[in-house]
Design a protein around this motif. Structure first.
Motif, short mmCIF file in Angstrom:
data_model
loop_
_atom_site.label_atom_id
_atom_site.label_comp_id
_atom_site.label_asym_id
_atom_site.label_seq_id
_atom_site.Cartn_x
_atom_site.Cartn_y
_atom_site.Cartn_z
N PRO A 1 0.81 -1.23 0.00
CA PRO A 1 0.00 0.00 0.00
C PRO A 1 0.84 1.28 0.00
O PRO A 1 0.39 2.32 -0.48
CB PRO A 1 -0.80 -0.09 1.31
CG PRO A 1 -0.75 -1.52 1.71
CD PRO A 1 0.49 -2.11 1.13
N LEU A 2 2.06 1.22 0.55
CA LEU A 2 2.89 2.42 0.63
C LEU A 2 3.71 2.66 -0.63
O LEU A 2 4.48 3.62 -0.70
CB LEU A 2 3.86 2.30 1.82
CG LEU A 2 3.24 2.40 3.21
CD1 LEU A 2 4.25 1.99 4.27
CD2 LEU A 2 2.77 3.82 3.46
N ASP A 3 3.54 1.79 -1.62
CA ASP A 3 4.34 1.89 -2.84
C ASP A 3 4.25 3.30 -3.42
O ASP A 3 3.16 3.84 -3.61
CB ASP A 3 3.82 0.88 -3.87
CG ASP A 3 4.91 0.46 -4.83
OD1 ASP A 3 6.06 0.35 -4.38
OD2 ASP A 3 4.61 0.28 -6.01
N LEU B 1 2.21 5.22 8.72
CA LEU B 1 2.68 5.97 7.56
C LEU B 1 1.60 6.02 6.48
O LEU B 1 1.35 7.08 5.88
CB LEU B 1 3.96 5.31 7.02
CG LEU B 1 4.66 5.99 5.85
CD1 LEU B 1 4.96 7.46 6.13
CD2 LEU B 1 5.98 5.26 5.52
N TYR B 2 0.93 4.91 6.28
CA TYR B 2 -0.13 4.89 5.26
C TYR B 2 -1.26 5.85 5.64
O TYR B 2 -1.70 6.67 4.83
CB TYR B 2 -0.67 3.46 5.09
CG TYR B 2 -1.62 3.32 3.93
CD1 TYR B 2 -1.19 3.54 2.63
CD2 TYR B 2 -2.95 2.98 4.13
CE1 TYR B 2 -2.06 3.41 1.55
CE2 TYR B 2 -3.83 2.84 3.05
CZ TYR B 2 -3.37 3.07 1.77
OH TYR B 2 -4.24 2.95 0.71
N ALA C 1 0.76 4.38 -4.97
CA ALA C 1 -0.31 3.40 -5.12
C ALA C 1 -1.62 3.90 -4.50
O ALA C 1 -2.70 3.57 -4.97
CB ALA C 1 0.11 2.08 -4.48
N LEU C 2 -1.52 4.71 -3.45
CA LEU C 2 -2.74 5.14 -2.76
C LEU C 2 -3.64 6.00 -3.64
O LEU C 2 -4.82 6.18 -3.36
CB LEU C 2 -2.42 5.86 -1.44
CG LEU C 2 -1.65 7.18 -1.45
CD1 LEU C 2 -2.55 8.35 -1.78
CD2 LEU C 2 -1.02 7.39 -0.08
N LEU C 3 -3.09 6.54 -4.74
CA LEU C 3 -3.92 7.33 -5.65
C LEU C 3 -4.99 6.46 -6.30
O LEU C 3 -6.08 6.94 -6.63
CB LEU C 3 -3.05 8.01 -6.71
CG LEU C 3 -2.15 9.12 -6.14
CD1 LEU C 3 -1.04 9.48 -7.11
CD2 LEU C 3 -2.96 10.37 -5.80
N GLU C 4 -4.68 5.18 -6.47
CA GLU C 4 -5.69 4.26 -7.01
C GLU C 4 -6.85 4.13 -6.02
O GLU C 4 -8.01 4.06 -6.40
CB GLU C 4 -5.09 2.87 -7.29
CG GLU C 4 -3.98 2.86 -8.33
CD GLU C 4 -4.46 3.24 -9.73
OE1 GLU C 4 -5.68 3.24 -10.00
OE2 GLU C 4 -3.57 3.55 -10.58
#
Ligand code: 6PG
Length: 466
Positions: free
Chosen positions: A225-227, A323-324, A367-370
């Motif tokens: 998820p933090l990618d 962090l996420y 990745a969180l933009l997805e």
């Protein structure tokens, strides 16, 4: 699309201008470059992929066909106004100036109006991705009149990065919306970089890990998820050997952080528009504090405190969750700021268009933009994306681990400003009742500012000393 675009004049052949010109040329557009610097002109002419370059602004303007397109890539600020002063007397109605620099959106607003008086079109375009993005595909945030964006869309398509079949460019709204969205991009960039730096500190000084162990933790998050680009570069940085000593280079890098101003502009905009953006404020503040090296050294000696290895069994999972969640809340603040600006200035910004193009080429690609995109249209309708249940659930279920991260920082005498302020923001935003109740009473006490009551309508004032 490319055939419809007449030859483009590029003004400014520094790193960004030169690479964008090459990118356009490779994509099949015709470009002619000009720079005030002879060295830049010669470099552009003599490179492995030579550009057509002219030696004066007058020649450039005379060479370009009707409905001229001038893509300006020079230092933001006064130089753009000076250039406009030279250009405008030579341009006609429907000619177009595209400012692709990191201009302040307030300057862009003014320039749009100045050009409009003469019928000249001005598009303010935020471009992210540095040299690599400029050459091979950037994230391109276009602001200005939509019909003129449509007219030259192929230019933006040519220089944009691809994510799957989608090109990372888009219309962010009228007037200065493009530069505003780029400024918020940079504000988010500051806050995410600060979160990663705080995480590094928690690992090193908090947990007593060495750099290799710390890097391994960051590397383990890649692909999850933090990618993100900023995570990837952090892993690379923590690998880099120093050429001058036997250690890793990071150990020799001064902790005084620079800033060119876009983060501070973002803080100014948040304050002006009345949108809470504490992550960005804290990140800018921390860079300011980093500059007070002498003061920090003196106070470190008198504080009598010691950072110590901290007992924290669940740190691996807690840091990943904290962090996420911290990153999600940071993006939520940035999006609220864009939404409010769009409402205030009537730009017509679609937040999803910004999110879509941030997925490639730019510094905050993640990745969180997805996750944000998967929330659908509804994110445009709410004051904050936190109001979308699928989004806030991602955050609230991480609140426990996140609190342990803040706790570890605080108990360990370590600064964790963005972790801490974002958690406080979340707690405030989700408090049905805030202690600002007491502030209202205090204001009324010393200034007769009046207050409203919970149990009845009207405005009240009390003699609080009775
Ligand atoms: C980008 C970057 C780029 C630059 C900023 C940050 O999107 O390509 O945001 O614009 O890195 O200018 O600069 P400072 O950290 O120096 O403010």
């Amino acid at each position: 699309m490319a055939e419809q675009i007449p030859t483009i004049g590029i003004i400014g052949l520094g790193v960004m201008g030169y690479n964008l010109a090459l990118n356009m040329q490779t994509s099949g557009l015709n470009v002619i470059g000009y720079s005030i610097s002879e060295a830049e002109r010669n470099q552009a002419r003599g490179g492995t992929e030579p550009l057509r370059v002219v030696d004066s602004l007058e020649t450039l303007i005379a060479t370009l066909p009707e409905q001229k397109i001038l893509f300006v890539m020079i230092t933001a600020g006064a130089p753009v106004d000076e250039l406009l002063g030279q250009l405008l007397p030579c341009l006609s109605s429907s000619d177009m100036v595209i400012d692709g620099g990191n201009s302040n959106y307030l300057d862009t607003q003014r320039r749009v109006a100045r050009c409009a008086e003469l019928g000249v079109v001005f598009l303010g375009v935020g471009i992210s991705g540095g040299e690599e993005g400029a050459r091979h595909g950037a994230s391109v945030m276009v602001g200005g009149d939509k019909k003129h964006f449509d007219r030259v869309e192929a230019v933006f398509d040519a220089i944009a990065c691809r994510v799957g079949d989608e090109a990372c460019y888009g219309w962010m709204g009228s007037s200065s919306a493009g530069h505003f969205v780029k400024m918020v991009h940079n504000g988010i960039e500051y806050a995410v970089m600060q979160l990663l730096a705080e995480t590094y500190d928690l690992c090193r000084r908090g947990l007593g890990l060495n750099i290799t162990e710390t890097r391994d933790w960051f590397a383990k998050q890649q692909g999850g998820p933090l990618d993100s680009y900023l995570l990837d570069i952090t892993v690379d940085i923590l690998k880099k050997q120093d050429d001058l000593t036997s250690g890793l280079l990071i150990e020799q890098v001064s902790d005084i952080a620079g800033q060119k101003g876009t983060g501070r502009w973002c803080v100014d905009a948040a304050m002006t528009l009345g949108v809470p953006a504490p992550a960005i404020i804290a990140a800018v503040t921390e860079r300011q504090i980093s500059g007070s090296a002498q003061t920090r050294q003196t106070l470190a000696q008198v504080s009598g405190r010691r950072s110590k290895a901290y007992e924290w069994d669940t740190w691996q999972e807690d840091l990943a969750d904290g962090l996420y969640a911290g990153m999600l809340v940071t993006f939520a603040q940035g999006l609220s700021l864009i939404r409010q600006a769009s409402q205030e200035y009537n730009w017509g910004t679609d937040l999803r268009a910004a999110i879509r193009l941030w997925r490639g080429g730019c510094i905050i690609r993640a990745a969180l933009l997805e996750t944000l995109l998967s929330l659908g249209e509804t994110i445009n309708e709410q004051e904050t994306v936190l109001l979308v249940p699928a989004f806030s659930q991602e955050i609230f279920r991480r609140a426990g681990p996140w609190a342990r991260v803040v706790n570890a920082g605080v108990l360990n005498d370590l600064p964790v400003p963005v972790y801490a302020i974002n958690l406080a923001y979340l707690n405030s935003m989700s408090s049905e009742r805030l202690p600002t109740q007491l502030i209202q009473a205090q204001r009324d006490y010393f200034g007769a500012h009046t207050f409203k009551r919970l149990d009845r309508d009207g405005v009240f004032h009390a003699d609080w000393q009775e």
